[in-house]
Design a protein around this motif. Structure first.
Motif, PDB file in Angstrom:
ATOM      1  N   TYR A  34       0.867  -1.182   0.000  1.00 34.03           N
ATOM      2  CA  TYR A  34       0.000   0.000   0.000  1.00 34.03           C
ATOM      3  C   TYR A  34       0.900   1.226   0.000  1.00 34.03           C
ATOM      4  N   GLY A  35       0.699   2.159  -0.931  1.00 35.58           N
ATOM      5  CA  GLY A  35       1.608   3.299  -0.923  1.00 35.58           C
ATOM      6  C   GLY A  35       1.240   4.410  -1.875  1.00 35.58           C
ATOM      7  N   THR A  42       9.302   5.073  -7.432  1.00 34.49           N
ATOM      8  CA  THR A  42       8.325   4.872  -8.509  1.00 34.49           C
ATOM      9  C   THR A  42       8.609   3.586  -9.283  1.00 34.49           C
ATOM     10  N   ASP A  43       9.847   3.434  -9.724  1.00 27.12           N
ATOM     11  CA  ASP A  43      10.186   2.243 -10.507  1.00 27.12           C
ATOM     12  C   ASP A  43      10.076   0.979  -9.661  1.00 27.12           C
ATOM     13  N   ALA A  48       7.552  -4.093  -8.855  1.00 29.38           N
ATOM     14  CA  ALA A  48       6.869  -4.982  -7.918  1.00 29.38           C
ATOM     15  C   ALA A  48       5.535  -5.421  -8.513  1.00 29.38           C
ATOM     16  N   GLN A  49       4.820  -4.479  -9.089  1.00 29.95           N
ATOM     17  CA  GLN A  49       3.532  -4.800  -9.704  1.00 29.95           C
ATOM     18  C   GLN A  49       3.732  -5.793 -10.852  1.00 29.95           C
ATOM     19  N   LEU A  82       4.509   1.799   1.475  1.00 29.11           N
ATOM     20  CA  LEU A  82       5.666   2.297   0.723  1.00 29.11           C
ATOM     21  C   LEU A  82       5.511   3.792   0.468  1.00 29.11           C
ATOM     22  N   THR A  83       6.501   4.547   0.923  1.00 26.97           N
ATOM     23  CA  THR A  83       6.399   6.004   0.753  1.00 26.97           C
ATOM     24  C   THR A  83       7.674   6.599   0.161  1.00 26.97           C
ATOM     25  N   VAL A  84       7.545   7.816  -0.352  1.00 28.16           N
ATOM     26  CA  VAL A  84       8.704   8.581  -0.818  1.00 28.16           C
ATOM     27  C   VAL A  84       9.360   9.259   0.390  1.00 28.16           C
TER      28      VAL A  84
END
Ligand code: ADP
Ligand code: TZD
Ligand code: MG
Length: 574
Positions: A34-35, A42-43, A48-49, A82-84
């Protein structure tokens, strides 16, 4: 390329930080992230997707974090957020602290800027010493600087989150780490599959015996089930223990449904009586914090009480009052040991006590019944909740998400929950904003329909995620109890000329937010319309938001906890 590894470049026999992290997550069975994307992750999200991990993009990190936290609660596996860097990290941090406070396992993975620049404070893009900031707010915090440490770093984070008392873990990944290259086979060998991440913790036999002795001496025993008991997923053992003991039980908010609220031993509707009158109280996965008036004072009456407490955290014992029989261990093991020790000649508690509790509960239920069938327009909370209560009884697998003040307290009191972990709410902090994150994760993790009952203020904290719900086409039905404000929609402030601090735009149409993104938005003014709209939403499984017009004067300040507001002697309350 190593078997099961994600690096597409087979000729190079190389891997990198991106792929190692994905491989480490997959090796340990993490299936959902979740992020919110951005530099430097981003990459990573894309890869991961592409690798088969479900990556759900939110509109704000806090909501992604609340989703991860509740995913941890529902699955006993840390939810991943997952965050920046810097601002994204800080947005996620509230949820990480919330997870820790609530004993939910979660891992906040955040990209960060480069150590060399951060440590010299040279002004990197989104510069911040994130590890230092996260540390006091979570259970554990780690930083990985070398690709070959990704495997062990994730393993540490996983184990720290779920073992012992569960909580939030921070994992700091500087941007440079993702691009670091290493030889593929060495990379594969560096990964760690965590064996037995949350080892059983058996209680000492003497502690179990002591607890049983205290229970045997009771005239008016009570069992309190907390969300730790629901988390433990020892549902059958807990049910067996409660039923064999014959002791009335009181579920804390998120423990409702562990045994059905309609169970003959449930004392939910006789809460004040059992807290006041009981002489021995056994807590299973519940803390004696503010939600239980710290185990003392008027709520608990004058008669001396003895507490038995089952908890995995030894430091929890004697936190507020003396614990006569501490039982430290995981709830499954402790409950099994108690059941075993009760033997075949266990005596049920005195009939005078059990009968008194049943009578009080039936009286209170009968008193509330007529209020639940009222057809008032504008609706009051009870009229609206009467129909929602029936819908939940008819659809007991629905996961109920609930936040607000009156919207929370009345819903908790009125709606019976019939199965374990089917009620999610504001938890230990009473935090507003968990709604949409919890709704999304609840259905993503379980596949079940969600009904979110939201105060209009509460909803506003995470309302933009209705777009997320529409984007992923999730079976979430949101009911806004719209009373035009915080607690009430009636306050005026003649002196300032501005609206009072607790009121919103009157007659707002939150349903139109859902229509804006292609979901179903409906405005309802009476219980019949509400019932129809919710049933339609659940039959269709379509994202739906129902704006339920509630009498702006129906609620009270702070719902049931108005007594916690400090009072000024100088100024009269309006
Ligand atoms: P509630 O708010 O429902 O009263 P709390 O969050 O206050 O519940 O308490 C939950 C308790 O459960 C915490 O003290 C935590 O240490 C404990 N706990 C969580 N998981 C387990 C487990 N698997 N075994 C034993 N205790 C647990
Ligand atoms: N901010 C955060 C993050 N959490 C909080 N609990 C609050 C502020 C204070 N607060 C409450 O404790 S309940 C509430 C706020 C702002 C909203 C109550 O209004 P509502 O519900 O519309 O959600 P009712 O039905 O009008 O009472
Ligand atoms: Mg409101």
């Amino acid at each position: 390329m190593a078997e099961g590894a994600t690096n597409p470049d087979e000729t190079q026999n190389l891997t990198d930080g991106f792929h190692l992290l994905i491989d480490a997550l997959k090796l340990n069975g993490f299936e959902t992230i979740y992020g919110v994307p951005g530099i430097p992750i981003t990459d990573f999200g894309r890869m991961a997707q592409a690798s088969g991990i479900r990556v759900l993009s939110f509109r704000h990190e806090q909501n992604a974090g609340y989703a991860a936290a509740i995913a941890g609660y529902l699955t006993k596996k840390p939810g991943i957020c997952l965050t920046v860097s810097a601002p994204g990290f800080l947005n996620g941090l509230t949820a990480l602290a919330h997870a820790t406070t609530n004993c939910f396992p979660m891992i906040l993975i955040s990209g960060s800027s480069e150590r060399e620049i951060v440590d010299l404070q040279q002004g990197d893009y989104e510069e911040m010493d994130q590890l230092a900031i996260a540390k006091p707010l979570c259970k554990a915090a780690y930083r990985i600087l070398h690709a070959e440490d990704i495997g062990i770093g994730l393993a540490r984070a996983y184990r720290a989150a779920v073992s012992g008392r569960p909580g939030g873990v921070y994992l700091d990944l500087p941007a440079k780490l993702f691009g670091q290259v290493m030889e593929a086979e060495a990379g594969r060998n560096s990964l760690v599959q965590v064996i037995d991440p949350a080892p059983a913790q058996l209680p000492a036999p003497s502690a179990v015996e002591r607890a049983l002795d205290v229970l045997k001496g009771a005239e008016r025993p009570l069992i309190i089930l907390g969300k730790g008991a629901a988390y433990a997923q020892a549902d059958d053992a807990i049910k067996a223990l409660v039923e064999k003991s014959g002791i009335p039980f009181l579920p804390m908010s998120m423990a409702k449904g562990l045994l059905p609220d309609t169970h003959p031993q449930c004392a939910g509707a006789a809460r004040s009586t059992v807290l006041r009158e009981s002489d021995v109280v056994m807590m299973i996965g519940a803390r004696l914090n503010w939600l239980l008036s710290h185990g003392k004072g008027r709520t608990w009456g004058d008669a001396p009480k003895k507490f038995v407490q089952i908890d995995i955290e030894p430091k929890e014992m004697d936190s507020n009052v003396e614990i006569a029989a501490p039982v430290v261990g995981d709830i499954g093991s402790c409950v099994f040991a108690l059941l075993d020790g009760m033997g075949s000649d266990w005596k049920a508690p005195p009939e005078a006590w059990v009968g008194a509790v049943v009578k009080k509960r039936e009286d209170n239920i009968a008193k509330m019944a007529p209020r639940l069938v009222n057809n008032n327009v504008p609706m009051d909370y009870h009229g609206a909740l009467g129909v929602l209560r029936t819908i939940i009884a008819e659809r007991p697998d629905t996961i109920l998400v609930n936040e607000g003040a009156n919207a929370l307290d009345f819903t908790r009191g009125v709606i019976d929950i019939h199965k374990p972990r089917k009620r999610l709410d504001v938890g230990t902090w009473g935090v507003m904003g968990i709604g949409m994150g919890q709704a999304i994760a609840a259905t993503v993790e379980t596949g079940n329909q969600v009904l979110a009952i939201e105060g209009d203020s509460a909803f506003g904290f995470s309302g933009m995620e209705v777009e997320t719900i529409c984007r992923y086409k999730l079976p979430v039905c949101i009911v806004i109890f719209n009373n035009g404000g915080i607690y009430r929609g009636t306050e005026e402030d003649a002196e300032s000329g501005d609206p009072a601090t607790t009121v919103f735009v009157p007659n707002s149409r939150y349903d139109q937010m859902m229509s804006a993104f292609g979901g179903v938005g409906i405005n309802v003014t009476n219980p019949d319309e509400l019932k129809q709209a919710v049933n339609d939403a659940m039959d269709s499984g379509k994202p739906t938001l129902i704006n339920a017009e509630i009498d702006p004067a129906a609620g009270s300040e702070s719902g049931r906890i108005g007594n916690l507001n400090p009072q000024s002697v100088l100024q009269k309350k309006k």
